[in-house]
Design an enzyme around this catalytic site. Structure first.
Site, mmCIF file in Angstrom:
data_model
loop_
_atom_site.group_PDB
_atom_site.id
_atom_site.type_symbol
_atom_site.label_atom_id
_atom_site.label_comp_id
_atom_site.label_asym_id
_atom_site.label_seq_id
_atom_site.Cartn_x
_atom_site.Cartn_y
_atom_site.Cartn_z
ATOM 1 N N GLU A 165 -3.689 -15.438 -8.503
ATOM 2 C CA GLU A 165 -2.835 -14.179 -8.394
ATOM 3 C C GLU A 165 -1.960 -14.366 -9.279
ATOM 4 O OE1 GLU A 165 -2.450 -11.073 -7.145
ATOM 5 O OE2 GLU A 165 -3.620 -11.703 -4.895
ATOM 6 N N HIS A 214 -9.587 -8.016 -10.874
ATOM 7 C CA HIS A 214 -9.909 -6.765 -9.292
ATOM 8 C C HIS A 214 -10.571 -5.807 -9.428
ATOM 9 C CE1 HIS A 214 -8.257 -6.891 -4.837
ATOM 10 N NE2 HIS A 214 -9.264 -6.302 -5.119
ATOM 11 N N ASP A 247 -5.630 -4.474 -11.176
ATOM 12 C CA ASP A 247 -5.443 -5.387 -11.858
ATOM 13 C C ASP A 247 -6.207 -6.241 -12.630
ATOM 14 O OD1 ASP A 247 -6.020 -5.323 -8.630
ATOM 15 O OD2 ASP A 247 -5.442 -7.293 -9.280
#
Length: 231
Positions: free
Chosen positions: A90, A132, A142
């Site tokens: 992330e 993603h 994303d």
């Protein structure tokens, strides 16, 4: 990495597949603190193996041997249990909902070094270093069109965007979708799959239109795959 801190998340379980994929995300929240708290919240039922902050700080939240809950429903190259087969990074960025911005140099440097270590450790092929949005085109955008995939490609981590000797194969739209599926994308949501492909390999124009340049890029990637340059 020397700039890594351990902030464990309780949100993980056991893998059922070997690690073969690395997935890049953005956090899509207003701050790093909010994102990290969310990823550590047992009620949220989401997590990631790593978070990379804007200043390059890396937060390790789930051990790589464990299954983090970062990918959700998705598909990539015949794999549907994406969490079991992947490691998730992330990257702190407000995302399209909160004011999408370029990824700072310090952040991209840490992402690149972290990704290089992961792919080497698990022998992950560059074709399986994805966003993603590649595994869930209908649901996700994303890490987005501002993510510096070319930087990863220069280090041999991700696939490079084809730019030389591009030739339009003049496929029909249906033919393009079959080729896109052959490359690895799920094509149930056709326009979303085209947008995801463009966001990854032609980020300056993500209109979802199957034009000559989009066809030519996909053909080049498939030819590289047949030659063994891209799995």
């Amino acid at each position: 990495m020397d700039n890594m801190i351990w902030t464990p998340s309780p949100n993980f379980d056991e893998r059922t597949l070997p690690i073969s994929i690395l997935v890049m995300h953005y956090t899509g929240m207003k701050s790093a603190d909010l994102a990290i708290r969310q990823l550590a919240n047992p009620e949220a039922k989401v997590s990631a193996h790593y978070v990379v902050c804007e200043d390059g700080q890396v937060v390790h939240m789930v051990k790589e041997e464990d299954r983090a809950w970062h990918a959700g429903r998705g598909y990539w190259r015949d794999i549907t249990n994406m969490n079991s087969a992947s490691i998730g990074i992330e990257i702190v960025n407000p995302g399209h909902e909160w004011g999408y911005v370029p990824f700072p140099e310090e952040q991209m440097d840490s992402v690149t070094r972290l990704a290089a270590e992961i792919v080497q450790r698990h022998n992950i092929h560059p074709a399986n270093v994805i966003g993603h949005s590649d595994l869930a085109p209908r649901r996700k955008q994303d890490p987005g069109e501002l993510f510096d995939w070319e930087r990863l490609a220069k280090h041999g981590i991700a696939l490079e965007r084809p730019k030389k000797n591009l030739t339009d194969p003049l496929w029909t739209d249906a033919g393009f979708m079959l080729a896109l599926e052959r490359f690895g994308y799920g094509i149930e949501d056709k326009r979303d799959a085209v947008v995801a492909f463009q966001r990854r390999f032609r980020p300056e124009n993500i209109d979802g239109v199957i034009d000559g340049e989009t066809r030519a890029i996909l053909l080049s990637l498939l030819l590289d795959r047949e030659r063994g340059d891209a799995k």
